[in-house]
Design a protein around this motif. Structure first.
Motif, PDB file in Angstrom:
ATOM      1  N   VAL A   1       0.847  -1.197   0.000  1.00  0.00           N
ATOM      2  CA  VAL A   1       0.000   0.000   0.000  1.00  0.00           C
ATOM      3  C   VAL A   1       0.880   1.244   0.000  1.00  0.00           C
ATOM      4  O   VAL A   1       1.828   1.343   0.784  1.00  0.00           O
ATOM      5  CB  VAL A   1      -0.935   0.009   1.234  1.00  0.00           C
ATOM      6  N   TYR A   2       0.593   2.179  -0.900  1.00  0.00           N
ATOM      7  CA  TYR A   2       1.345   3.435  -1.008  1.00  0.00           C
ATOM      8  C   TYR A   2       0.356   4.591  -1.018  1.00  0.00           C
ATOM      9  O   TYR A   2      -0.643   4.557  -1.739  1.00  0.00           O
ATOM     10  CB  TYR A   2       2.181   3.458  -2.297  1.00  0.00           C
ATOM     11  N   VAL A   3       0.642   5.612  -0.220  1.00  0.00           N
ATOM     12  CA  VAL A   3      -0.233   6.787  -0.161  1.00  0.00           C
ATOM     13  C   VAL A   3       0.619   8.034  -0.376  1.00  0.00           C
ATOM     14  O   VAL A   3       1.662   8.203   0.268  1.00  0.00           O
ATOM     15  CB  VAL A   3      -0.962   6.883   1.201  1.00  0.00           C
ATOM     16  N   ALA A   4       0.196   8.889  -1.304  1.00  0.00           N
ATOM     17  CA  ALA A   4       0.873  10.174  -1.521  1.00  0.00           C
ATOM     18  C   ALA A   4       0.087  11.251  -0.786  1.00  0.00           C
ATOM     19  O   ALA A   4      -1.130  11.371  -0.972  1.00  0.00           O
ATOM     20  CB  ALA A   4       0.941  10.490  -3.009  1.00  0.00           C
ATOM     21  N   ALA A   5       0.788  12.021   0.075  1.00  0.00           N
ATOM     22  CA  ALA A   5       0.163  13.151   0.772  1.00  0.00           C
ATOM     23  C   ALA A   5       0.811  14.421   0.244  1.00  0.00           C
ATOM     24  O   ALA A   5       1.999  14.670   0.477  1.00  0.00           O
ATOM     25  CB  ALA A   5       0.368  13.018   2.277  1.00  0.00           C
TER      26      ALA A   5
ATOM     27  N   VAL B   1      -1.828  17.354  11.553  1.00  0.00           N
ATOM     28  CA  VAL B   1      -3.167  16.764  11.662  1.00  0.00           C
ATOM     29  C   VAL B   1      -3.404  15.784  10.512  1.00  0.00           C
ATOM     30  O   VAL B   1      -3.962  14.697  10.701  1.00  0.00           O
ATOM     31  CB  VAL B   1      -4.253  17.863  11.660  1.00  0.00           C
ATOM     32  N   ALA B   2      -2.963  16.171   9.303  1.00  0.00           N
ATOM     33  CA  ALA B   2      -3.159  15.311   8.128  1.00  0.00           C
ATOM     34  C   ALA B   2      -2.447  13.970   8.313  1.00  0.00           C
ATOM     35  O   ALA B   2      -3.009  12.904   8.019  1.00  0.00           O
ATOM     36  CB  ALA B   2      -2.652  16.013   6.871  1.00  0.00           C
ATOM     37  N   MET B   3      -1.193  13.999   8.816  1.00  0.00           N
ATOM     38  CA  MET B   3      -0.440  12.759   9.010  1.00  0.00           C
ATOM     39  C   MET B   3      -1.112  11.868  10.058  1.00  0.00           C
ATOM     40  O   MET B   3      -1.280  10.665   9.854  1.00  0.00           O
ATOM     41  CB  MET B   3       0.998  13.079   9.459  1.00  0.00           C
TER      42      MET B   3
ATOM     43  N   ALA C   1       5.214  11.884   1.873  1.00  0.00           N
ATOM     44  CA  ALA C   1       4.742  13.210   2.280  1.00  0.00           C
ATOM     45  C   ALA C   1       5.545  14.275   1.552  1.00  0.00           C
ATOM     46  O   ALA C   1       6.762  14.363   1.711  1.00  0.00           O
ATOM     47  CB  ALA C   1       4.887  13.368   3.789  1.00  0.00           C
ATOM     48  N   PHE C   2       4.874  15.075   0.729  1.00  0.00           N
ATOM     49  CA  PHE C   2       5.532  16.123  -0.058  1.00  0.00           C
ATOM     50  C   PHE C   2       5.251  17.479   0.595  1.00  0.00           C
ATOM     51  O   PHE C   2       4.089  17.909   0.657  1.00  0.00           O
ATOM     52  CB  PHE C   2       5.016  16.114  -1.496  1.00  0.00           C
TER      53      PHE C   2
END
Length: 744
Positions: free
Chosen positions: A123-127, A250-252, A274-275
């Motif tokens: 699983v990969y998530v781009a923030a 908060v997002a993380m 996380a960018f």
């Protein structure tokens, strides 16, 4: 598993360690596919059946003496009985990896993973930070498109954004849909609603192989939040002054909680990219960046010391939440403004991720770094254990891992690639040391237990719709390396077996620790004093000190280790390290975030890479196809005396091809793609853990500052820590004076 000791022959006792002045320890790269000599491990199965010592729990290995019914532990000397199964196995010794090689890799049974194929989906998530610029988002889009190419079939991908609100994308329908939830501005605020209630997690995580085009379409819709929208949300719309809008903390936290519900069910490890385009300045986890602008000198404070510690434990605590949720975080900061990476770094390094810093979007290697990072294999949920024979023990451990709260000398690594390197130094367990008359030499055993995701077998008859295509499986493995070392009978033998690159690794770890605890000035003094002590001990041991007419103030000291080739790199390495931004002062213009980035990078590099990053390699070429000299000192004099037209500088993160102003105009510039120089460059780029920036400079026409800044032997740092106009030769003179003072 590559292991490099600072000395190939261990010191006899603590007096020998003291009198040598050398650090005693090892560096190790546990997930490297081969050892330091290029040999692979012997592979096998049934790792859980490997016999273990009843006393020290070391594993059976090729150095153990075996009888018919028992075996003697090579680490502690205990006699252990063999089970009937082990006796049967060892009746055919050549069929067991542990009897063939001291470097083995055995499969372990997977416990508690009945539905292992389902649980193994990567699983990969781009923030993505939307409180940013168009240029930043264009770079991030390129990086994520490169990432999608690197991800294997069966992977799941989610796209999230953050600013004063969190955006979640559902790309599994015909049109990408984004749902937003606003972040409360308070420092202790939490989201009013769980992300699972905003969008079900399995709607958010899309299969890469069927949704790649839709993910790309969703990326095209990303736009920066405008300043009016952000200031209004932050409640500070007066005159459009922007005082908030990047709710990263908060997002993380929300994403970790979102993903944790499927940890061990849909995935065994999730990675968040996380960018960031600047410091978190909104909601919980916001950072006060005004401390960077403070005038520390006027308060009598050390700026370097003030800016190195974290200002809040928020992100360190958040890393622990990530670990519990099975999430590894890679932070990509693309900014030249102060972002306080000293506080943010824990989120990546303590969750097993990496920290990247790019000062601008123009020449950023972010897309290449993303592709490279995702293309190489990695292990996760790793446990690293180092055992020693009874005469000595581990002292400090260094690297991006965290110690087990219960067991000594056990480290946990959330995510580990084939480059990640760790280090230990040693102390003696007693005053006796290693006996001169024993037949039992020093022993070291490293056990590395890890999990890998094995991609699906692509059978020739599997069509695109075959369900077996998307099934991954987990494998738990145990890698063991047992090493035997000799002992040095005297100090000269110790000096002759030094590995300068391994010594540098341990030194850099010690210097970084000193800098973080006591400030950069203390780190510099530690390094300077170490070199002075080493030179003094060497001159004393070799009886080289010559006094002119009996006058101790005019004694001649050998500061270049002329009689010991193994020690000769150290004066230049220490000089280069003192010139490195890692240890230069705040007032010299070193950005504190860049220093933190270097600390994180240097403390994970294997010794050869670290050596190159500290002291770049300068070679020269007659033509792009013919090398002239393999190594030059980093000085203008070396350029002039060599007479070569082309120079190639490898500084690990930067590669520079420099054509001298006197080069024949007929020489092709830049070098053609099929020449020796280009082949060398391409090979280096392939071998690196990060993508080096490649620069071509034509002397006399282009700005050569980037190249000349690496000619560090023209600039000097004296031992007291102040820059001056001296060069490397003057540095040696200053060291010589310090050695004389030390030896008085």
């Amino acid at each position: 598993m590559a292991v490099r000791a600072t000395v190939a022959r261990f010191p006899m006792d603590s007096d020998a360690v003291e009198s040598s002045g050398l650090p005693w320890g090892v560096t190790m790269t546990p997930f490297a596919a081969k050892d330091e000599n290029g040999n692979p491990p012997a592979y096998g199965s049934d790792g859980h059946l490997l016999p273990r010592c009843d006393n020290c729990w070391a594993y059976y290995n090729t150095f153990c003496e075996q009888e018919q019914w028992a075996w003697t532990c090579s680490l502690c000397g205990t006699l252990n009985g063999l089970s009937s199964d082990a006796i049967h196995r060892y009746s055919r010794p050549q069929s067991c990896p542990e009897n063939i090689s001291s470097f083995i890799d055995l499969e372990l049974p997977m416990e508690g993973y009945e539905e292992e194929a389902m649980q193994a989906r990567p699983v990969y998530v781009a923030a993505v930070d939307l409180s940013s610029s168009e240029e930043f988002l264009e770079l991030v889009k390129s990086a994520l498109l490169a990432a999608l190419e690197a991800l294997g079939p069966g992977s799941l991908f989610g796209l999230a954004t953050f600013s004063h609100k969190i955006g979640l994308y559902d790309v599994q329908g015909p049109v990408p849909v984004v749902k937003n939830v606003f972040i409360p501005p308070d420092l202790d605020g939490t989201l009013p609603i769980e992300l699972e209630d905003v969008m079900p997690l399995l709607s958010f995580l899309a299969p890469v192989e069927t949704c790649k085009d839709r993910i790309a379409s969703a990326l095209e819709t990303l736009r920066p939040t405008n300043s009016w929208e952000r200031t209004t949300a932050a409640g500070q719309g007066l005159d459009g002054v922007l005082l908030g809008g990047r709710g990263f903390g908060v997002a993380m936290e929300a994403l970790f909680n979102y993903l944790s519900s499927e940890y061990g069910n849909t995935f065994a490890l999730a990675r968040i990219f996380a960018f960031l385009s600047g410091p978190p300045d909104y909601g919980a986890g916001q950072l006060d960046t005004r401390r960077y602008g403070e005038q520390y000198a006027s308060k009598g404070e050390d700026a370097d010391r003030a800016l190195l510690p974290e200002q809040t434990p928020f992100y360190k605590d958040l890393a622990a939440v990530a670990v519990q949720a099975g999430v590894c975080v890679d932070v990509f900061a693309v900014t030249n403004e102060y972002t306080d990476l000293a506080s943010l770094k824990f989120l990546s390094i303590e969750s097993g991720g990496s920290l990247f810093l790019y000062s601008n979007t123009d020449d950023s290697t972010l897309p290449q770094d993303m592709y490279r990072m995702l293309s190489r294999p990695y292990a996760f949920n790793c446990i690293l254990r180092l055992r020693t024979s009874s005469e000595f023990k581990t002292g400090h451990s260094y690297g991006h891992f965290f110690p087990d709260p219960q067991y000594e000398n056990v480290q946990h690594i959330i995510c580990c690639d084939s480059y990640a390197t760790y280090a230990y130094d040693f102390d003696f367990s007693n005053d006796v040391g290693f006996s001169r008359h024993t037949s039992e030499p020093p022993m070291l055993q490293i056990a590395f237990q890890y999990t890998v995701v094995v991609p699906p077998e692509e059978l020739s008859n599997s069509g695109p719709s075959s369900p077996s295509r998307s099934k991954h499986s987990l494998k738990r493995r145990l890698r063991i390396r047992t090493l035997q070392f000799g002992t040095a009978r005297n100090i000269n033998e110790l000096f002759d077996t030094v590995d300068p690159e391994a010594v540098l690794s341990i030194l850099v770890h010690k210097v970084i620790s000193a800098s973080l605890e006591q400030g950069v000035r203390e780190g510099r003094m530690l390094l300077h004093d170490w070199l002075v002590m080493l030179i003094a001990q060497y001159n004393d041991a070799c009886k080289l000190v010559q006094y002119d007419h009996g006058n101790s103030t005019t004694a001649r000291i050998d500061v270049t280790f002329s009689q010991c080739p193994q020690l000769q790199p150290f004066p230049r390495l220490v000089f280069a390290l003192l010139r490195n931004p890692l240890l230069r002062f705040h007032e010299e213009g070193v950005h504190p975030d860049y220093r933190i980035y270097l600390q994180c990078l240097f403390s994970a590099l294997e010794p050869s890479s670290l050596n190159r990053a500290v002291y770049p390699l300068l070679t020269s070429y007659v033509t792009p196809d013919k090398q002239a000299f393999p190594r030059h000192s980093l000085s203008r004099a070396a350029l002039i005396t060599s007479g070569s037209p082309i120079f190639f500088l490898d500084a690990f993160t930067t590669l520079i091809v420099f054509y001298s102003s006197t080069a024949d105009p007929s020489l092709p510039f830049p070098p053609p793609h099929d020449c020796l120089l280009r082949t060398t460059i391409n090979k280096l780029k392939q071998e690196r853990s990060i993508t080096p920036r490649l620069i071509f400079i034509r002397g006399g026409q282009d700005d050569a500052t980037a190249f000349e800044s690496f000619l560090i032997e023209e600039q000097d740092v004296d031992g007291s820590g102040f820059t001056s106009v001296m060069g490397f030769v003057s540095f040696l003179e200053e060291i010589s004076h310090s050695v004389l003072e030390y030896m008085k």
